[in-house]
Every structure is written in C-alpha cells, then in structure tokens.
Scaffold this active site. Structure first.
Site, mmCIF file in Angstrom:
data_model
loop_
_atom_site.group_PDB
_atom_site.id
_atom_site.type_symbol
_atom_site.label_atom_id
_atom_site.label_comp_id
_atom_site.label_asym_id
_atom_site.label_seq_id
_atom_site.Cartn_x
_atom_site.Cartn_y
_atom_site.Cartn_z
ATOM 1 N N HIS A 189 -1.833 -4.236 0.362
ATOM 2 C CA HIS A 189 -3.079 -3.257 0.500
ATOM 3 C C HIS A 189 -3.123 -2.687 1.961
ATOM 4 C CE1 HIS A 189 -7.107 -1.769 -0.267
ATOM 5 N NE2 HIS A 189 -7.346 -1.945 0.933
ATOM 6 N N HIS A 209 -5.380 1.685 -0.458
ATOM 7 C CA HIS A 209 -3.914 1.061 -0.898
ATOM 8 C C HIS A 209 -2.927 2.551 -0.848
ATOM 9 C CE1 HIS A 209 -2.051 -2.328 -3.073
ATOM 10 N NE2 HIS A 209 -1.162 -1.514 -3.084
ATOM 11 N N HIS A 238 -0.329 4.750 -1.351
ATOM 12 C CA HIS A 238 0.049 5.307 -2.758
ATOM 13 C C HIS A 238 0.348 6.759 -2.740
ATOM 14 C CE1 HIS A 238 -4.258 6.207 -2.858
ATOM 15 N NE2 HIS A 238 -3.989 7.088 -3.914
ATOM 16 N N GLN A 250 0.808 10.277 -5.624
ATOM 17 C CA GLN A 250 0.407 10.742 -6.893
ATOM 18 C C GLN A 250 1.614 11.626 -7.419
ATOM 19 O OE1 GLN A 250 -3.740 11.939 -7.689
ATOM 20 N NE2 GLN A 250 -4.060 11.742 -5.353
#
Lengths: 327, 50
Positions: free
Chosen positions: A96, A147, A149, A151
């Site tokens: 994280h 966190h 990331h 998409q």
C-alpha cells in the site's frame, strides 16, 4: 443507473453512472480495498497476501459487461444505449505504501506486459472497440484510493480524443503515405531539443505544442500500432523508460508528481493499423512547485490550452533529472 | 509470464500475473489459465471501487 447518452452537438457519448456517487472515498489504510486480506476478516478485492501485478474488476464500473437498462428512453436526435463494456483496476504491487518511482524497474516491465495481455484479452471481445489503459495519480487528479494502481476502460466505441487523433493521422497517411507519429518521433529524436529520455525502442519527449508545463509523451520509435505489436524486449525497454521518467518527475519539485497517464493505440475494431501509433501521454498539473495549472475558460469553454512554460525549457529541466540507468 | 484467473470474495474477476525469472528475448508467451469456478457469497465490501 448507468447509460450512454449521445451528444449530437459534440458528437460524442457521455456516460452517466449514478452509482459511482457512493464509491469508497479516501478510506484510511486499514480499510483499503486493494490491500491483501486483513486479520479483521473483512474481504478486500484481492485474496492473496502478496502478488506481482493483479487485475480486478472495478466494483463501481462506469461500463458493465451486463449493464442495466437505461434510465431514460432516447430518440433519433438523442440516442441512449446501455453502458456496455468493462472497467478493471490494475494493482501494481501488494504494498500500500509503495512509491511508484521507487519500485524496481522490473515492476514497470511486468506492468507493461500485463497491459499488453489486457489489451489483447479485452480487445478480443466483440463488444469492445477500444481498450484504454490509464492512471489518475494523486489527490490533485481526483484519486480517492491511495494504493498504487491504474485502470482500464474497455469502451464499446472509440473515445473522441482518440478518434480525433486517428482522424489526423489517417489524413496525414493518405496525403504523405507515412505514419504521422513515426515522422514526429523521428523528427524529435533528430532535433533532440525536446527529448527527455530515450532508449533503442522508445523516446520520451515534451511535445512541440505541449498543453501542460511538464507534459511528456512516450512514443515507440518504430511503427507499432499497439502494445500487441510490441515484443517482450520492447515491453521491457518501455518499462525501464517509464521508471526513469517517474524518477525525473518526482525529483523535479521534491514530491511525488501527480498526473494523468493515458495510452493511445490502435482501436480493437480492426481499423488503423497503418496510422495508429502506440504511445503514452502524461499530463502533470503542476507548472511550478506551488502552482497548479487549472483548466478554465479558454481550455474548458473553448478548447484552446494556454501553457505558461516553454516546452524546450521543460524538456531540458526534466532531461537533467533522468537517471541513465535504473535497477 | 503466467496468468491465474480466480474470483474474489465478492464474485468479481481477479487475475494474478506471475513472473518467473525469465530469459530475455521475444519468446512466445504461453498463458496458463487456472480458473477457479467455485461459488462465492456476494456479501461483504464492494471490492475494487475506483
């Protein structure tokens, strides 16, 4: 509720997705839905304590594989369609707290190969015309989950920004017989003034007509319509270059640079092999360490960007900060 | 690169990509699918919500 509403003036689809008003908003770390399972037994999106790269369906998707019926009826002037498609989340790491620019180059190399697999996989679906890989990074860009990331949106149409770009490159190809992007990147590399970093396969440049102070585009040097046309070695080279660019971005003002990252490539409807050209675009909002570039009247209302920075100066500053090698 | 398709606790598609120490080169990439078809409750949190 979600649906596609056609704007006959702008000639583009708009997605309404009212359920996204209720999505998780800036939860504390202990409630992160992308972290490995916790001792409290509340499930997260992942099932294992550690992973390289993971991809999971978006829990609040704008586009759905089995979308609900639209909330309103359309007509000939203003058509309405179900919001069919796929929305996924790409988790770069199980950690994280990880800072992207501090992740090993191998993580970026893995990520590019995952992008390639998702492009192939989602693009093979009949209902998908365009696979859009992107990242919104930083609270300045509206990020609600910290966190690390990115998409993926698999659209049932070619989005308007991509379509406009393809219209330009198709017209150029019809007229000149060559790929617009191939000619642009060759020219930039030859001149060198706006080059931030390069390797054998990719070049990162501040575009001649950059819209943001530190906007950077990363182009395949040879004609590659999409990631699907890139070899494993080229994926690795791209991963290394991305790591070098992120190190420079984070060194520029001494904090993690927020940005929107967008990938542009060939639609998956089978068109554009001659004139689509895989590249990434980074739009960081900061124009100085303390000042943000806001999209305001001229940009939002008229579509004309005003950039307060000379692209050549921005490229020079960033190039100074790019490490020669990364591990 | 190896790919493993499962479902998470909320019934959403979840894919783990795993990388062994691979030789460089443009080797063909065999994608190994290990799909877990077992049923899950659709209870709990909403999963990956962005």
């Amino acid at each position: 509720m979600s649906e596609l509403r056609w704007d006959p003036v702008g000639r583009e689809w708009v997605i309404t997705a009212t359920h996204r008003q209720d999505r998780t908003f800036k939860p504390p770390k202990d409630y992160c839905p992308f972290c490995p399972p916790r001792d409290d037994g509340v499930p997260t999106a992942v099932t294992e304590s550690d992973f390289d790269v993971a991809v999971v369906e978006n829990g609040f998707p704008s586009l759905q594989e089995d979308p609900p019926a639209p909330a309103v009826d359309g007509d000939d002037l203003r058509p309405v369609e179900p919001a069919k498609g796929v929305c996924e989340v790409v988790l770069y790491t199980s950690d994280h707290e990880a800072v992207a620019s501090e992740l090993p180059a191998s993580t970026f190399q893995k990520l590019v190969r995952v992008w390639r697999d998702r492009y192939r996989d989602l693009g093979s679906r009949e209902e998908v015309d365009y696979v859009f890989l992107f990242e919104n990074k930083g609270e300045e860009m509206g990020v609600t989950l910290q966190h690390p990331h990115g998409q993926i949106y698999a659209y049932p149409f070619v989005p308007p920004t991509i379509e406009r770009e393809l219209d330009s490159s198709r017209a150029y190809h019809d007229e000149e017989g060559t790929c617009l992007f191939c000619d642009l990147v060759a020219s930039e590399v030859a001149e060198g003034e706006r080059v931030v970093a390069e390797n054998d396969s990719f070049a990162a440049v501040v575009p001649f007509s950059a819209r943001y102070a530190y906007e950077v585009h990363v182009y395949a040097k040879d004609h590659r319509p999409s990631l699907d046309h890139c070899s494993v070695d080229e994926c690795r080279e791209l991963g290394s270059l991305l790591k070098r660019l992120l190190v420079a971005y984070d060194s520029l003002f001494g904090f993690e640079m927020p940005f929107v990252m967008a990938t542009h490539q060939q639609p998956t409807d089978g068109t554009g092999a001659e004139y689509a050209h895989f590249h990434l675009e980074f739009y960081p909002p900061y124009r100085t360490a303390e000042k943000l570039k806001y999209l305001a009247g001229s940009e939002l209302g008229a579509g004309t960007y005003i950039n307060n920075k000379l692209p050549e100066a921005a490229a020079s500053e960033l190039a100074e900060l790019v490490p020669e090698r990364v591990e | 690169m190896r790919r493993r398709d499962v479902e998470n606790e909320n019934g959403n598609r979840l894919i783990y990509y795993e990388f062994d120490d691979e030789a460089s080169g443009d080797e063909a990439e065999g994608v190994e699918l290990e799909r877990d078809e077992s049923e899950y409750d659709d209870s709990g949190s909403d999963g990956a919500d962005v």
